[in-house]
Design an enzyme around this catalytic site. Structure first.
Site, mmCIF file in Angstrom:
data_model
loop_
_atom_site.group_PDB
_atom_site.id
_atom_site.type_symbol
_atom_site.label_atom_id
_atom_site.label_comp_id
_atom_site.label_asym_id
_atom_site.label_seq_id
_atom_site.Cartn_x
_atom_site.Cartn_y
_atom_site.Cartn_z
ATOM 1 N N CYS A 38 0.830 -1.216 0.000
ATOM 2 C CA CYS A 38 0.000 0.000 0.000
ATOM 3 C C CYS A 38 0.856 1.253 0.000
ATOM 4 O O CYS A 38 1.352 1.669 1.055
ATOM 5 C CB CYS A 38 -0.926 -0.026 1.215
ATOM 6 S SG CYS A 38 -1.962 1.427 1.339
ATOM 7 N N CYS B 262 -0.416 4.108 2.087
ATOM 8 C CA CYS B 262 -0.173 3.971 3.528
ATOM 9 C C CYS B 262 1.290 4.255 3.878
ATOM 10 O O CYS B 262 1.583 4.869 4.898
ATOM 11 C CB CYS B 262 -0.488 2.558 4.015
ATOM 12 S SG CYS B 262 -1.934 1.812 3.306
ATOM 13 N N ASP B 263 2.214 3.776 3.054
ATOM 14 C CA ASP B 263 3.620 3.732 3.490
ATOM 15 C C ASP B 263 4.581 4.644 2.732
ATOM 16 O O ASP B 263 5.760 4.719 3.090
ATOM 17 C CB ASP B 263 4.138 2.281 3.358
ATOM 18 C CG ASP B 263 3.378 1.335 4.283
ATOM 19 O OD1 ASP B 263 2.884 1.818 5.319
ATOM 20 O OD2 ASP B 263 3.281 0.142 3.974
#
Ligand code: NAP
Length: 310
Positions: free
Chosen positions: A136, A139-140
């Site tokens: 993701c 997300c990261d």
């Protein structure tokens, strides 16, 4: 009707299943949620969620899911932390069997088992998962400011993730196993026109190496078989998702990729069986869209139950 027959059983406990549980709970249906051994869905593996409406400063994925669970429990939803492994939807009363061998019965069922990011299944992938290997970018990506990363895949997700990563990383490789992308032309063009992105065509990652974090990818050319190494700080997998429907094969209509087929809003091919979230949606795959579908499925199940009583 026996007390052991539930009005509704919800299979899955991501945003779709939990939202359905909140709605059906508030409707006094006392839903049973077969939440799974690894309950809470994909957001349990996420850090900050910044785009779920209502949280100005973002919210931790696991905290969001715990809160949804508490909210559902407040309205008498019951939780079972086992996996559904088999179902029988052939009669008016549906049965669901869990991995512990327990069998539950219900008049209606909501399937909300989500999907799982497809994995490469190469050496090092599991060892470095969460330590350089991610599924993701949204997300990261911020962990890779001024670093070098690679994205695997040639679809819209790979285009989107690699473009997003350039906001943080100084260099992004897109590694694709063929010599053309399957992504939409508009998204491909965004990648081709981005100076920070370099495309590595006809290549597969066959091993991920490092000490504490990812350091090197071993690549194999899919045409020549030649091997090479690429130094990176992170690897993002964008090679699609696999719907969690193995236990539903032959029990409800699935499309060729295994997603549950929807006949009308949240209805499936089986009367009284509804579906919500990523298990039916390969396109949006967002917590908020899953939650929205969870709400729809709960209202549809409630209406269906009331029609049956009439
Ligand atoms: P996808 O379209 O299925 O693409 C997966 C990509 O990964 C393909 O290029 C495939 O290669 C590659 N791949 C699959 N297995 C692999 C493996 N084991 N090793 C190496 N490469 C592998 O998946 P997606 O990109 O996640 O998109 C899914 C759906 O969501 C699509 O319908 C897409 O349009 C939609 N989506 C839309 C947007 C948007 O509009 N903003 C954003 C993201 C996703 P091959 O090409 O060789 O098969």
């Amino acid at each position: 009707m026996s007390k052991n027959i539930k009005e509704v059983i919800i299979i899955g406990s991501g945003p779709a299943g939990l939202t359905a549980a909140i709605y059906n709970g508030r409707a006094n249906l006392n839903p049973l949620v077969i939440a799974g051994f690894e309950y809470g869905g994909q957001l349990m593996n996420t850090t900050l969620v910044e785009n779920y409406p209502g949280f100005v400063d973002g919210v931790d994925g696991p905290e969001l899911m715990q809160n949804m669970m508490k909210q559902a429990q407040k309205y008498n939803a019951e939780f079972l932390y086992e996996d559904a492994v088999d179902v029988d939807f052939s009669g008016d009363i549906k049965t669901i069997k869990t991995n512990e061998g327990k069998v539950f019965k219900a008049k209606s069922v909501i399937i909300a088992t989500g999907s799982s990011p497809r994995r490469l299944h190469v050496p090092g992938e599991d060892d470095f998962y969460g330590r350089g290997v991610s599924v993701c970018a949204t997300c990261d990506a911020s962990f890779y400011r001024d670093k070098v990363v690679a994205v695997v895949g040639g679809g819209d997700s790979a285009m989107e993730e690699s473009t997003y990563l350039t906001k943080f990383a100084k260099k992004v490789y897109v590694i694709h196993r063929r010599d053309e992308f399957r992504a939409s032309k508009a998204m491909q063009n965004r990648v081709f026109n981005n100076d920070k992105i370099e495309i590595v065509w006809n290549s597969q990652v066959i091993e991920i190496k490092g000490s504490q974090f990812v350091e090197t990818l071993v690549l194999e050319n899919t045409q020549s078989g030649e091997k090479s190494e690429l130094k990176v700080d992170g690897l993002f997998l964008a090679i699609g998702h696999v719907p969690n429907t193995k236990f539903l094969k032959g029990k409800v209509d699935l499309d060729e990729q295994g997603y549950v087929v929807v006949t009308d809003n949240t209805k499936t091919s089986v009367d009284g069986v509804f579906v919500a979230g990523d298990v039916r949606d390969y396109r949006y795959q967002q917590a908020i869209t899953a939650a929205g579908m969870g709400c729809m499925s709960a209202l549809d199940a409630e209406k269906w139950l009331s029609d049956q009583r009439d």
